[in-house]
Scaffold this motif. Sequence first.
Motif, PDB file in Angstrom:
ATOM      1  N   PHE A 252      -5.852   9.528   4.185  1.00 52.76           N
ATOM      2  CA  PHE A 252      -4.540   9.615   4.813  1.00 52.76           C
ATOM      3  C   PHE A 252      -4.045  11.034   5.083  1.00 52.76           C
ATOM      4  O   PHE A 252      -3.175  11.217   5.942  1.00 52.76           O
ATOM      5  CB  PHE A 252      -3.519   8.841   3.971  1.00 52.76           C
ATOM      6  CG  PHE A 252      -3.781   7.366   3.951  1.00 52.76           C
ATOM      7  CD1 PHE A 252      -3.457   6.578   5.044  1.00 52.76           C
ATOM      8  CD2 PHE A 252      -4.374   6.755   2.858  1.00 52.76           C
ATOM      9  CE1 PHE A 252      -3.711   5.210   5.045  1.00 52.76           C
ATOM     10  CE2 PHE A 252      -4.646   5.394   2.847  1.00 52.76           C
ATOM     11  CZ  PHE A 252      -4.309   4.617   3.950  1.00 52.76           C
TER      12      PHE A 252
ATOM     13  N   ASN B 104      -0.761   4.851  12.975  1.00 56.18           N
ATOM     14  CA  ASN B 104      -0.672   5.224  11.558  1.00 56.18           C
ATOM     15  C   ASN B 104       0.165   4.197  10.794  1.00 56.18           C
ATOM     16  O   ASN B 104      -0.222   3.727   9.722  1.00 56.18           O
ATOM     17  CB  ASN B 104      -0.040   6.608  11.401  1.00 56.18           C
ATOM     18  CG  ASN B 104      -0.822   7.682  12.140  1.00 56.18           C
ATOM     19  OD1 ASN B 104      -2.027   7.568  12.321  1.00 56.18           O
ATOM     20  ND2 ASN B 104      -0.129   8.710  12.580  1.00 56.18           N
ATOM     21  N   ARG B 105       1.303   3.854  11.368  1.00 62.40           N
ATOM     22  CA  ARG B 105       2.186   2.893  10.721  1.00 62.40           C
ATOM     23  C   ARG B 105       1.563   1.498  10.724  1.00 62.40           C
ATOM     24  O   ARG B 105       1.685   0.741   9.760  1.00 62.40           O
ATOM     25  CB  ARG B 105       3.520   2.885  11.476  1.00 62.40           C
ATOM     26  CG  ARG B 105       4.583   1.990  10.893  1.00 62.40           C
ATOM     27  CD  ARG B 105       5.050   2.457   9.534  1.00 62.40           C
ATOM     28  NE  ARG B 105       4.447   1.719   8.443  1.00 62.40           N
ATOM     29  CZ  ARG B 105       4.546   2.047   7.173  1.00 62.40           C
ATOM     30  NH1 ARG B 105       5.210   3.124   6.802  1.00 62.40           N
ATOM     31  NH2 ARG B 105       3.983   1.334   6.238  1.00 62.40           N
TER      32      ARG B 105
ATOM     33  N   VAL C  84       0.815  -1.214   0.000  1.00 67.68           N
ATOM     34  CA  VAL C  84       0.000   0.000   0.000  1.00 67.68           C
ATOM     35  C   VAL C  84       0.852   1.269   0.000  1.00 67.68           C
ATOM     36  O   VAL C  84       0.471   2.275  -0.598  1.00 67.68           O
ATOM     37  CB  VAL C  84      -0.999   0.001   1.190  1.00 67.68           C
ATOM     38  CG1 VAL C  84      -0.303   0.263   2.509  1.00 67.68           C
ATOM     39  CG2 VAL C  84      -2.124   0.996   0.963  1.00 67.68           C
ATOM     40  N   ASP C  85       2.016   1.247   0.644  1.00 65.07           N
ATOM     41  CA  ASP C  85       2.904   2.420   0.651  1.00 65.07           C
ATOM     42  C   ASP C  85       3.279   2.823  -0.773  1.00 65.07           C
ATOM     43  O   ASP C  85       3.265   4.008  -1.135  1.00 65.07           O
ATOM     44  CB  ASP C  85       4.194   2.127   1.425  1.00 65.07           C
ATOM     45  CG  ASP C  85       3.966   2.008   2.915  1.00 65.07           C
ATOM     46  OD1 ASP C  85       2.856   1.624   3.301  1.00 65.07           O
ATOM     47  OD2 ASP C  85       4.881   2.305   3.686  1.00 65.07           O
TER      48      ASP C  85
ATOM     49  N   LEU D  52      -0.949   1.135   7.793  1.00 63.41           N
ATOM     50  CA  LEU D  52      -0.305   0.952   6.497  1.00 63.41           C
ATOM     51  C   LEU D  52       0.311  -0.440   6.385  1.00 63.41           C
ATOM     52  O   LEU D  52       0.231  -1.087   5.339  1.00 63.41           O
ATOM     53  CB  LEU D  52       0.766   2.030   6.290  1.00 63.41           C
ATOM     54  CG  LEU D  52       0.240   3.458   6.101  1.00 63.41           C
ATOM     55  CD1 LEU D  52       1.393   4.456   6.113  1.00 63.41           C
ATOM     56  CD2 LEU D  52      -0.557   3.588   4.820  1.00 63.41           C
TER      57      LEU D  52
ATOM     58  N   LEU E 106       4.484   9.162   6.442  1.00 63.76           N
ATOM     59  CA  LEU E 106       5.370   8.008   6.563  1.00 63.76           C
ATOM     60  C   LEU E 106       6.264   8.082   7.799  1.00 63.76           C
ATOM     61  O   LEU E 106       6.655   7.052   8.366  1.00 63.76           O
ATOM     62  CB  LEU E 106       6.244   7.873   5.315  1.00 63.76           C
ATOM     63  CG  LEU E 106       5.549   7.364   4.055  1.00 63.76           C
ATOM     64  CD1 LEU E 106       6.520   7.364   2.877  1.00 63.76           C
ATOM     65  CD2 LEU E 106       4.965   5.978   4.259  1.00 63.76           C
TER      66      LEU E 106
ATOM     67  N   SER F 145      -1.030  -3.921   3.643  1.00 70.52           N
ATOM     68  CA  SER F 145      -0.158  -4.425   2.576  1.00 70.52           C
ATOM     69  C   SER F 145      -0.245  -5.949   2.509  1.00 70.52           C
ATOM     70  O   SER F 145       0.058  -6.631   3.487  1.00 70.52           O
ATOM     71  CB  SER F 145       1.290  -3.986   2.817  1.00 70.52           C
ATOM     72  OG  SER F 145       1.436  -2.601   2.601  1.00 70.52           O
TER      73      SER F 145
ATOM     74  N   TRP G 208       2.875  13.299   2.178  1.00 69.28           N
ATOM     75  CA  TRP G 208       3.040  11.848   2.238  1.00 69.28           C
ATOM     76  C   TRP G 208       4.275  11.494   3.067  1.00 69.28           C
ATOM     77  O   TRP G 208       4.271  10.555   3.864  1.00 69.28           O
ATOM     78  CB  TRP G 208       3.137  11.276   0.836  1.00 69.28           C
ATOM     79  CG  TRP G 208       3.376   9.794   0.771  1.00 69.28           C
ATOM     80  CD1 TRP G 208       4.335   9.145   0.049  1.00 69.28           C
ATOM     81  CD2 TRP G 208       2.644   8.756   1.440  1.00 69.28           C
ATOM     82  NE1 TRP G 208       4.247   7.787   0.218  1.00 69.28           N
ATOM     83  CE2 TRP G 208       3.207   7.516   1.068  1.00 69.28           C
ATOM     84  CE3 TRP G 208       1.555   8.765   2.306  1.00 69.28           C
ATOM     85  CZ2 TRP G 208       2.742   6.300   1.549  1.00 69.28           C
ATOM     86  CZ3 TRP G 208       1.084   7.542   2.791  1.00 69.28           C
ATOM     87  CH2 TRP G 208       1.674   6.331   2.411  1.00 69.28           C
TER      88      TRP G 208
END
Length: 347
Positions: free
Chosen positions: A186, A256-257, A161-162, A260, A250, A264, A246
Amino acid sequence: MNRLSAWIKSIHFLIGLQSKDETLPDVREISIPIRNGSLRADCYMTKSKSLGTIITINGLAPLGNRDPRFIIVNRSLNQLGYTVVSPFYDEICDYKISLRNIEDIKDSITYISKQKEISPSGKVSIFAPSFSGSLSLIAVSEKEIAERINSVCAIGAFANVDDIIGNLFANQSLDEYGRMILLLNFLPLSIGENKSLFKAIKLAILDNYFKYKDNLLEPHYSKMKKTDREFFEKLKYNKDFRMKHWEIILKKGGKNRELLTALSVTNHIDTLNLPILLIHGLKDDVVPANESSMLYEKLQARGVDCKLCITNLISHGDTGFGFKTLFEVPKLISSFSYFFRKAYDGK
């Protein structure tokens, strides 16, 4: 089901997808209990003994299971002899990307597979385009869910997804609809709350989807503060501005992390152990085709029963296949025949 029968089913399916009839047929509506309430679903029942049960999971679109294109898909699968259950996932249809999406899919699979009238074998298959294809792969990577699955067909799914978010933010020529959905979800991680700005983003998404003659965004946009209008315009047209935010996203850790990471598919690949068909448009302007290629290579390396079809015949998460390049049609027929054989409940 033998290979010839599956090929014939596949040909009929592709022909069915060319239909212009978008009316909803006579379906049975059911309610699916989930941990946060319930979901309504359309059941396309068969007139004779069913070949198997397929759950179709719509992409990020407000009409969801009753999007005209998705009705055509559901009806085409049903006309082959499969029972089709198509839930309306309210979070997905409201453009909300969260871990709840995955839980809702799991709950749907569990409930539907336990209904003997709908799924006599206690197993179902999954047909899901786009973002929902990836969510479905993550959902079935859980052992208890995988035991209820015959096969999965994911069209235009992503692996990481990143990479997808970064690519959509950085490349102005890619699909704005997908980019705006990602910004809606996001960007708050970077700038916090801004009701006026996020309302503008959502209205822009709806205008893109419905293509109204009189759009929804304009009246709201004219009333926005100048700073918010300028911010919105930069989001639309300035890739460096988007990438700056973005990078902020990150750098943030914690939940949040975790979100993400959880979204994935590559982080769940080691527990995917069932037949999987990956179909991807070569010129997909949201998710590059190499995302499905990456998934396929990782699955193959683990000895998973899987098949990959990269084709010029579709774009992102498409359900209508134009026969523009006739020599590619056999490849698509072969791919869907693989799925129909695996989705078959007979012996």
